[in-house]
Write a protein that holds these residues in place. Structure first.
Motif, PDB file in Angstrom:
ATOM      1  N   LYS A  41     -21.666  -7.073  11.992  1.00  0.00           N
ATOM      2  CA  LYS A  41     -21.435  -6.847  13.412  1.00  0.00           C
ATOM      3  C   LYS A  41     -21.299  -8.137  14.208  1.00  0.00           C
ATOM      4  N   ASN A  42     -21.605  -9.270  13.588  1.00  0.00           N
ATOM      5  CA  ASN A  42     -21.414 -10.549  14.261  1.00  0.00           C
ATOM      6  C   ASN A  42     -19.994 -11.096  14.059  1.00  0.00           C
ATOM      7  N   GLU A  43     -19.187 -10.432  13.273  1.00  0.00           N
ATOM      8  CA  GLU A  43     -17.817 -10.856  12.996  1.00  0.00           C
ATOM      9  C   GLU A  43     -16.839 -10.113  13.904  1.00  0.00           C
ATOM     10  N   THR A  44     -15.707 -10.724  14.156  1.00  0.00           N
ATOM     11  CA  THR A  44     -14.679 -10.071  14.976  1.00  0.00           C
ATOM     12  C   THR A  44     -13.942  -8.996  14.184  1.00  0.00           C
ATOM     13  N   THR A  45     -14.039  -9.049  12.866  1.00  0.00           N
ATOM     14  CA  THR A  45     -13.329  -8.091  12.015  1.00  0.00           C
ATOM     15  C   THR A  45     -14.252  -6.974  11.530  1.00  0.00           C
ATOM     16  N   TYR A  46     -15.264  -6.634  12.326  1.00  0.00           N
ATOM     17  CA  TYR A  46     -16.223  -5.601  11.918  1.00  0.00           C
ATOM     18  C   TYR A  46     -15.532  -4.259  11.758  1.00  0.00           C
ATOM     19  N   THR A  47     -15.756  -3.635  10.618  1.00  0.00           N
ATOM     20  CA  THR A  47     -15.280  -2.289  10.346  1.00  0.00           C
ATOM     21  C   THR A  47     -16.468  -1.505   9.792  1.00  0.00           C
ATOM     22  N   PRO A  48     -16.819  -0.374  10.412  1.00  0.00           N
ATOM     23  CA  PRO A  48     -18.047   0.327  10.044  1.00  0.00           C
ATOM     24  C   PRO A  48     -18.119   0.792   8.591  1.00  0.00           C
ATOM     25  N   TYR A  49     -17.001   1.119   7.999  1.00  0.00           N
ATOM     26  CA  TYR A  49     -17.031   1.699   6.664  1.00  0.00           C
ATOM     27  C   TYR A  49     -16.774   0.681   5.560  1.00  0.00           C
ATOM     28  N   LEU A  50     -16.621  -0.609   5.907  1.00  0.00           N
ATOM     29  CA  LEU A  50     -16.358  -1.636   4.907  1.00  0.00           C
ATOM     30  C   LEU A  50     -17.514  -2.616   4.819  1.00  0.00           C
ATOM     31  N   GLU A  51     -17.717  -3.144   3.619  1.00  0.00           N
ATOM     32  CA  GLU A  51     -18.722  -4.176   3.434  1.00  0.00           C
ATOM     33  C   GLU A  51     -18.051  -5.535   3.619  1.00  0.00           C
ATOM     34  N   ASN A  52     -18.803  -6.480   4.121  1.00  0.00           N
ATOM     35  CA  ASN A  52     -18.276  -7.835   4.226  1.00  0.00           C
ATOM     36  C   ASN A  52     -19.013  -8.716   3.230  1.00  0.00           C
ATOM     37  N   ASN A  53     -18.489  -9.869   2.968  1.00  0.00           N
ATOM     38  CA  ASN A  53     -19.082 -10.751   1.967  1.00  0.00           C
ATOM     39  C   ASN A  53     -20.100 -11.679   2.617  1.00  0.00           C
ATOM     40  N   THR A  54     -21.175 -11.109   3.084  1.00  0.00           N
ATOM     41  CA  THR A  54     -22.235 -11.855   3.737  1.00  0.00           C
ATOM     42  C   THR A  54     -23.527 -11.681   2.964  1.00  0.00           C
ATOM     43  N   TYR A  55     -24.193 -12.787   2.721  1.00  0.00           N
ATOM     44  CA  TYR A  55     -25.481 -12.774   2.042  1.00  0.00           C
ATOM     45  C   TYR A  55     -26.513 -13.406   2.959  1.00  0.00           C
ATOM     46  N   ILE A  56     -27.729 -12.901   2.914  1.00  0.00           N
ATOM     47  CA  ILE A  56     -28.793 -13.444   3.749  1.00  0.00           C
ATOM     48  C   ILE A  56     -29.968 -13.835   2.867  1.00  0.00           C
ATOM     49  N   ILE A  57     -30.481 -15.044   3.099  1.00  0.00           N
ATOM     50  CA  ILE A  57     -31.670 -15.537   2.419  1.00  0.00           C
ATOM     51  C   ILE A  57     -32.763 -15.640   3.480  1.00  0.00           C
ATOM     52  N   ILE A  58     -33.895 -15.042   3.224  1.00  0.00           N
ATOM     53  CA  ILE A  58     -35.034 -15.146   4.134  1.00  0.00           C
ATOM     54  C   ILE A  58     -36.157 -15.830   3.385  1.00  0.00           C
TER      55      ILE A  58
END
Length: 145
Positions: A41-58
């Motif tokens: 949702k932080n991207e301009t190309t947000y599409t609700p039904y698609l996954e994006n290639n984002t990984y999060i390390i906490i």
């Protein structure tokens, strides 16, 4: 007329890695920001039904904070599926035993239920200490406000 955004193969190859330090952060605020980024949702190309290639390390999951008396009152339950198999423990007990489980459970509850949510959850990495094995991916540090 609005057109449906369909990502190209080039945009699917670009993976982004983000690093969040959980030291002295509030559990809910950290979780909502992480879930929002995992969804894309932080991207301009947000599409609700698609996954994006984002990984999060906490990192530093053992140093997460909660407000009020939740340390003593918040209860985490799990069930083995057998009669009498309900196990309960408070926030402090779970934080001593498995500190990463608290953040994982919180973020998983904020992701969509179903195949997309399960796929997005696999892109989350939570570590209790300051070290993580993902330096080669050059994660971008995110500071929560």
């Amino acid at each position: 007329m609005n057109k449906t955004y369909i990502p190209t193969q080039e945009s699917k190859k670009n993976t982004k890695w983000y690093l969040i330090d959980a030291k002295n952060e509030t559990l809910g605020r950290l979780s909502t920001n992480a879930a929002k980024i995992l969804r894309g949702k932080n991207e301009t190309t947000y599409t609700p039904y698609l996954e994006n290639n984002t990984y999060i390390i906490i990192k530093n999951a053992k140093l997460i904070q909660v407000t009020g008396e939740k340390k003593h009152q918040k209860i985490y339950r799990r069930h083995s599926g057998r009669p009498g198999g309900l196990k309960s423990e408070t926030f402090l007990e779970l934080q001593k035993r498995i500190p990463t489980r608290i953040i994982e459970k919180s973020i998983k509850g904020m992701l969509p239920k179903g195949p997309l949510g399960r796929k997005l959850f696999t892109r989350l990495r939570v570590y209790s200490g300051d070290k993580h094995p993902h330096e080669a991916q050059q994660p971008q540090q995110i500071y929560l406000v």
